[in-house]
Enzyme design. Structure first.
Site, PDB file in Angstrom:
ATOM      1  CE  LYS A 195      -7.814  -5.801  -2.609  1.00 51.50           C
ATOM      2  NZ  LYS A 195      -6.473  -5.335  -2.192  1.00 51.50           N
ATOM      3  CG  HIS A 323      -5.012   1.967  -0.100  1.00 47.21           C
ATOM      4  ND1 HIS A 323      -5.494   2.231   1.165  1.00 47.21           N
ATOM      5  CD2 HIS A 323      -5.056   0.623  -0.234  1.00 47.21           C
ATOM      6  CE1 HIS A 323      -5.804   1.095   1.766  1.00 47.21           C
ATOM      7  NE2 HIS A 323      -5.559   0.103   0.938  1.00 47.21           N
TER       8      HIS A 323
HETATM    9  O1  GKR Z   1     -11.019  -4.181   1.393  1.00 49.59           O
HETATM   10  O2  GKR Z   1     -10.394  -6.231   1.503  1.00 49.59           O
HETATM   11  C1  GKR Z   1     -10.171  -5.061   1.249  1.00 49.59           C
HETATM   12  C2  GKR Z   1      -8.814  -4.662   0.709  1.00 49.59           C
HETATM   13  O3  GKR Z   1      -7.978  -5.773   0.630  1.00 49.59           O
HETATM   14  C3  GKR Z   1      -8.207  -3.579   1.546  1.00 49.59           C
HETATM   15  O4  GKR Z   1      -8.215  -3.942   2.905  1.00 49.59           O
HETATM   16  C4  GKR Z   1      -6.822  -3.210   1.120  1.00 49.59           C
HETATM   17  O5  GKR Z   1      -6.242  -2.371   2.082  1.00 49.59           O
HETATM   18  O6  GKR Z   1      -7.855  -2.193  -0.804  1.00 49.59           O
HETATM   19  C5  GKR Z   1      -6.748  -2.426  -0.136  1.00 49.59           C
HETATM   20  C6  GKR Z   1      -5.517  -2.600  -0.991  1.00 49.59           C
HETATM   21  O7  GKR Z   1      -5.454  -1.998  -2.033  1.00 49.59           O
HETATM   22  O8  GKR Z   1      -4.594  -3.302  -0.597  1.00 49.59           O
HETATM   23 MG    MG Z   2      -3.457  -2.699  -2.512  1.00 50.51          MG
END
Ligand code: GKR
Ligand code: MG
Length: 425
Positions: A195, A323
């Protein structure tokens, strides 16, 4: 068969301080649990992202479902469509539309009910298994130290290394590599997603290059900056990652920008941000914005819609991945049933589940072995909800004071004045 009762329980599950483009995860991730009960006493379960606005929409829907037949999903969808208020996905990494979540929660719970009533797993109601093991990827995050608020949640750092990539060490890719090694050793994951969107692009590129170095050429790697990079930055970063990334997820915002980046690079682009609904599909074709779509039954409105998306991907030569957001075992079970039924699932699915570190509401949590979850054989979703654990997570919600996911406010507690920017670097 008739629906006689519906119970909605908002829950808060301890969550570590994970960084992302929108800020920082709060100490609790909010989820909504729905139980739909039939006249013959069978319960079907669903789980979606929480928050009071979605809870209100779910409550409105639930009142109207009493007396309906859970097998009549067309009638149920039509009713929900008639109640839905227009809502917008928003600029955050996660999807903020209440009504697709409501559709999903209710449809999944109905499928659980249907499966239990005929003694068959949900996957059989979706056409039967295309696979009996569902592979998942390790999901790495930059993070602050510690986890989980006042209820005593904490990772065993020495055992898991989960905390290795805390922010103070973030400029050192070794923290991310240590996190990956711990997760891969523990769960056997065979692909890795980082991420991004938390630091300048070069920091995150360096982490990916360090992962490549540490894991060798055969470990598929993905990077997801959640659309906060400019087109020029995304191309410059991407040039360094050609031949390194399995896919590049939402480096920039919007289908037109994604298409520009896609044309400039020899890396497949993936999305859960620019093509997120059926209304977006014509634009996906026109722009050729992505090569891979991350499905999500919570965001696309349930299992049947996700199978429609899979068919689109097959016809229009898109790859298909899955996702996730922070989630519990009902969502994981639903993801597994769906992923098992999709013939053209071409990539390992995302899951945040390791970050919940064993906090769940199932009697027997699903397990990852060799990076995969085996398709459960039991009827419905194949899980049993532990009502005491559900009550505990419900009590967390009542006590924690959070009512919506708000990563910006959480980040401001550590960095006063910090604000979310839709495009940052
Ligand atoms: O859990 O902070 C997180 C992610 O950024 C999530 O909110 C996203 O929706 O995992 C996600 C993504 O693949 O964009
Ligand atoms: Mg994403």
């Amino acid at each position: 068969m008739r629906i006689t009762d519906i119970h909605i329980t908002p829950v808060a599950v301890p969550d570590p301080p994970l960084l992302n483009a929108a800020g920082l995860h709060a100490p609790y991730a909010l989820r909504l649990i729905i139980e739909i009960v039939s006249a013959d006493g069978i319960s079907g379960w669903g789980e979606i992202p929480g928050g009071e606005s979605t809870r209100a929409a779910l409550g409105t829907a639930a009142e109207r479902l009493i007396g309906m037949d859970p097998w009549h999903l067309n009638a149920i969808s039509a009713l929900l469509d008639s109640l839905a208020n227009p809502d917008d996905r928003g600029a955050t990494p996660w999807d903020q539309r209440a009504w697709v979540h409501v559709q999903s929660a209710i449809e999944v719970a109905c499928y659980d009910l249907m499966g239990k009533s005929v003694g068959r797993p949900v996957v059989d109601l979706l056409g039967g298994p295309a696979r009996d093991q569902v592979p998942f990827a390790a999901y790495l995050f930059y993070k602050y130290k510690g986890a989980g608020g006042e209820f005593g949640f904490g990772h065993d750092e020495s055992a898991s290394g989960w905390t290795a990539a805390r922010q103070e060490a973030a400029l050192d890719p070794a923290g991310i590599v240590a996190q990956a090694q711990a997760m891969v050793a523990h769960y056997g994951f065979k692909s890795i997603k980082l991420k991004g969107g938390a630091f300048e692009p070069q920091v995150e590129v360096d982490s990916i290059l360090a992962l490549r170095q540490a894991f060798g050429p055969d470990m598929p790697l993905r990077l997801d900056p959640n659309a906060i990079w400019r087109v020029d930055s995304a191309i410059a970063a991407g040039k360094q990652l050609e031949g390194v990334l399995e896919y590049y997820e939402d480096p920039v915002r919007g289908q037109a920008n994604m298409a520009t980046v896609a044309r400039a690079l020899d890396i497949p682009l993936a999305t859960n941000m620019c093509t997120t609904s059926f209304a977006d599909l014509p634009g996906s074709i026109t722009h050729q914005s992505e090569a891979i779509i991350l499905s999500d039954h919570h965001f696309w409105g349930g299992f049947r819609a996700s199978l429609d998306l899979a068919r689109f991907c097959a016809v229009f030569d898109r790859g298909l991945s899955m996702h996730s957001n922070s989630h519990l075992g009902i969502s994981l079970a639903a993801m597994v049933q769906l992923a098992a039924a999709v013939p053209n699932l071409t990539y390992d699915c995302d899951t945040h589940y390791p970050w919940q570190d064993g906090h769940d509401l199932l009697v027997e949590p699903l397990r990852f072995e060799d990076g995969a979850v085996a398709l459960p054989g039991a009827p419905g979703l194949g899980i049993e909800v532990d009502r005491d654990k559900l009550a505990q997570l419900g009590a967390n919600y009542a006590a924690c004071g959070l009512t919506e996911r708000d990563d910006e406010t959480e980040m401001q507690k550590l960095q006063p004045g910090w604000s979310f920017q839709a495009t940052r670097w």
